[in-house]
Design an enzyme around this catalytic site. Structure first.
Site, PDB file in Angstrom:
ATOM      1  N   GLY A  12       0.744  -1.131   0.002  1.00 38.65           N
ATOM      2  CA  GLY A  12       0.061  -0.166  -0.129  1.00 38.65           C
ATOM      3  C   GLY A  12       0.504   1.320  -0.189  1.00 38.65           C
ATOM      4  N   ARG A  66     -15.315 -17.783  -9.405  1.00 40.19           N
ATOM      5  CA  ARG A  66     -14.675 -16.772  -9.584  1.00 40.19           C
ATOM      6  C   ARG A  66     -15.516 -15.188  -9.651  1.00 40.19           C
ATOM      7  NH1 ARG A  66      -9.553 -15.045  -9.358  1.00 40.19           N
ATOM      8  NH2 ARG A  66      -9.805 -13.048  -9.481  1.00 40.19           N
ATOM      9  N   HIS A 110       1.318   1.360 -13.313  1.00 41.56           N
ATOM     10  CA  HIS A 110       2.164   0.444 -13.855  1.00 41.56           C
ATOM     11  C   HIS A 110       3.472   1.033 -13.031  1.00 41.56           C
ATOM     12  CE1 HIS A 110       3.370  -3.230 -15.399  1.00 41.56           C
ATOM     13  NE2 HIS A 110       4.360  -2.661 -16.346  1.00 41.56           N
ATOM     14  N   ASP A 151      -2.852  -3.510 -18.939  1.00 44.74           N
ATOM     15  CA  ASP A 151      -1.577  -2.082 -19.592  1.00 44.74           C
ATOM     16  C   ASP A 151      -1.997  -1.947 -20.976  1.00 44.74           C
ATOM     17  OD1 ASP A 151       0.930  -4.600 -17.807  1.00 44.74           O
ATOM     18  OD2 ASP A 151      -1.164  -3.337 -16.702  1.00 44.74           O
TER      19      ASP A 151
HETATM   20  C1  GRF Z   1       4.782  -2.265  -6.858  1.00 50.44           C
HETATM   21  O1  GRF Z   1       5.521  -3.342  -7.049  1.00 50.44           O
HETATM   22  C2  GRF Z   1       4.166  -1.124  -7.064  1.00 50.44           C
HETATM   23  O2  GRF Z   1       5.674  -1.114  -7.814  1.00 50.44           O
HETATM   24  C3  GRF Z   1       3.555  -1.422  -8.301  1.00 50.44           C
HETATM   25  O3  GRF Z   1       2.906  -2.863  -7.274  1.00 50.44           O
HETATM   26  C4  GRF Z   1       3.348  -3.293  -6.029  1.00 50.44           C
HETATM   27  C5  GRF Z   1       2.496  -2.826  -4.578  1.00 50.44           C
HETATM   28  O4  GRF Z   1       2.777  -1.323  -4.656  1.00 50.44           O
HETATM   29  N1  GRF Z   1       2.517  -0.139  -8.791  1.00 50.44           N
HETATM   30  P1  GRF Z   1       2.384  -0.930  -3.184  1.00 50.44           P
HETATM   31  O5  GRF Z   1       3.155  -0.706  -2.357  1.00 50.44           O
HETATM   32  O6  GRF Z   1       1.128  -2.097  -2.823  1.00 50.44           O
HETATM   33  O7  GRF Z   1       1.472   0.311  -3.615  1.00 50.44           O
END
Ligand code: GRF
Length: 197
Positions: A12, A66, A110, A151
């Site tokens: 997070g 799912r 991303h 993406d």
């Molecule tokens: C990390 O790999 C970040 O680069 C990608 O999601 C993953 C977790 O990020 N966006 P976060 O610390 O949970 O925000």
């Protein structure tokens, strides 16, 4: 006031960056109304609770299949009545019905410069491992709208980050988070909240 729902799966830190930006006033006209995680143990949920933000987990393990999980996830999102859904390290493939219902109102961060190092299998450390093994000198992060691909939605913001000779995937990931992700995700939320997109 833009009602924002943030979907998370892990630590997070991107959520934290958005919460901090709201509190610091660098994001205006927006309020995080709910944080949702597919992972009950996600530290991101603790971060939200620490700020008094409604934090809910919808775990695939609690549903027979799912389809039932997808319906529960969509119900949890709908109940928050969001204007914007932010995927911040959310490792769940969104159900197509959710993408259609919130088309143009879901954004994702991303950890690479799309169209490089993205698509199926490119998430978390795997992205930075691929960057290092390819030997590129510049990487970065991208905020984009979410469509039914992986993406592939329209790009909103990108920020470049230098790859250094002795980088490990972990060191590079941290630099990309600090110098790019935590900068452009709050910036994108603020732009949307203030009609700047
Ligand atoms: C990390 O790999 C970040 O680069 C990608 O999601 C993953 C977790 O990020 N966006 P976060 O610390 O949970 O925000």
């Amino acid at each position: 006031m833009l009602r924002v729902c943030v979907c998370v799966s892990g630590g997070g830190t991107n959520l934290q960056a958005v919460m901090d930006a709201v509190d610091a006033g660098t994001i205006t006209n927006a309020q995080i109304v709910r944080v949702i995680s597919n992972n009950k143990g996600a530290f991101a949920l603790e971060r939200a609770r620490g700020r008094g933000i409604d934090a809910v987990s919808v775990s695939p393990k609690d549903y027979g299949d799912r389809e039932q999980f997808n319906e529960a996830l969509l119900r949890c999102v709908d109940d928050a009545e969001p204007d914007l859904i932010v995927l911040a390290g959310f490792l769940v493939v969104l159900p197509p019905m959710m993408i259609r219902k919130y088309e143009g109102r879901i954004i994702n961060i991303h950890p690479a410069l799309i169209p490089s190092f993205c698509g199926k299998g490119y998430y978390g450390l795997k992205v930075h491992e691929a960057v290092l093994s390819r030997g590129v000198k510049i990487t970065g992060a991208t905020v984009h709208f979410v469509d039914e691909g992986t993406d592939t939605g329209p790009i909103i913001l990108q920020k470049a980050v230098e790859v250094l000779p002795d980088d490990t995937p972990e060191v590079l990931q941290r630099r990309v988070m600090e110098q790019a992700e935590w900068v452009i995700l709050p910036q994108a939320v603020n732009m949307i909240a203030n009609g700047l997109l």
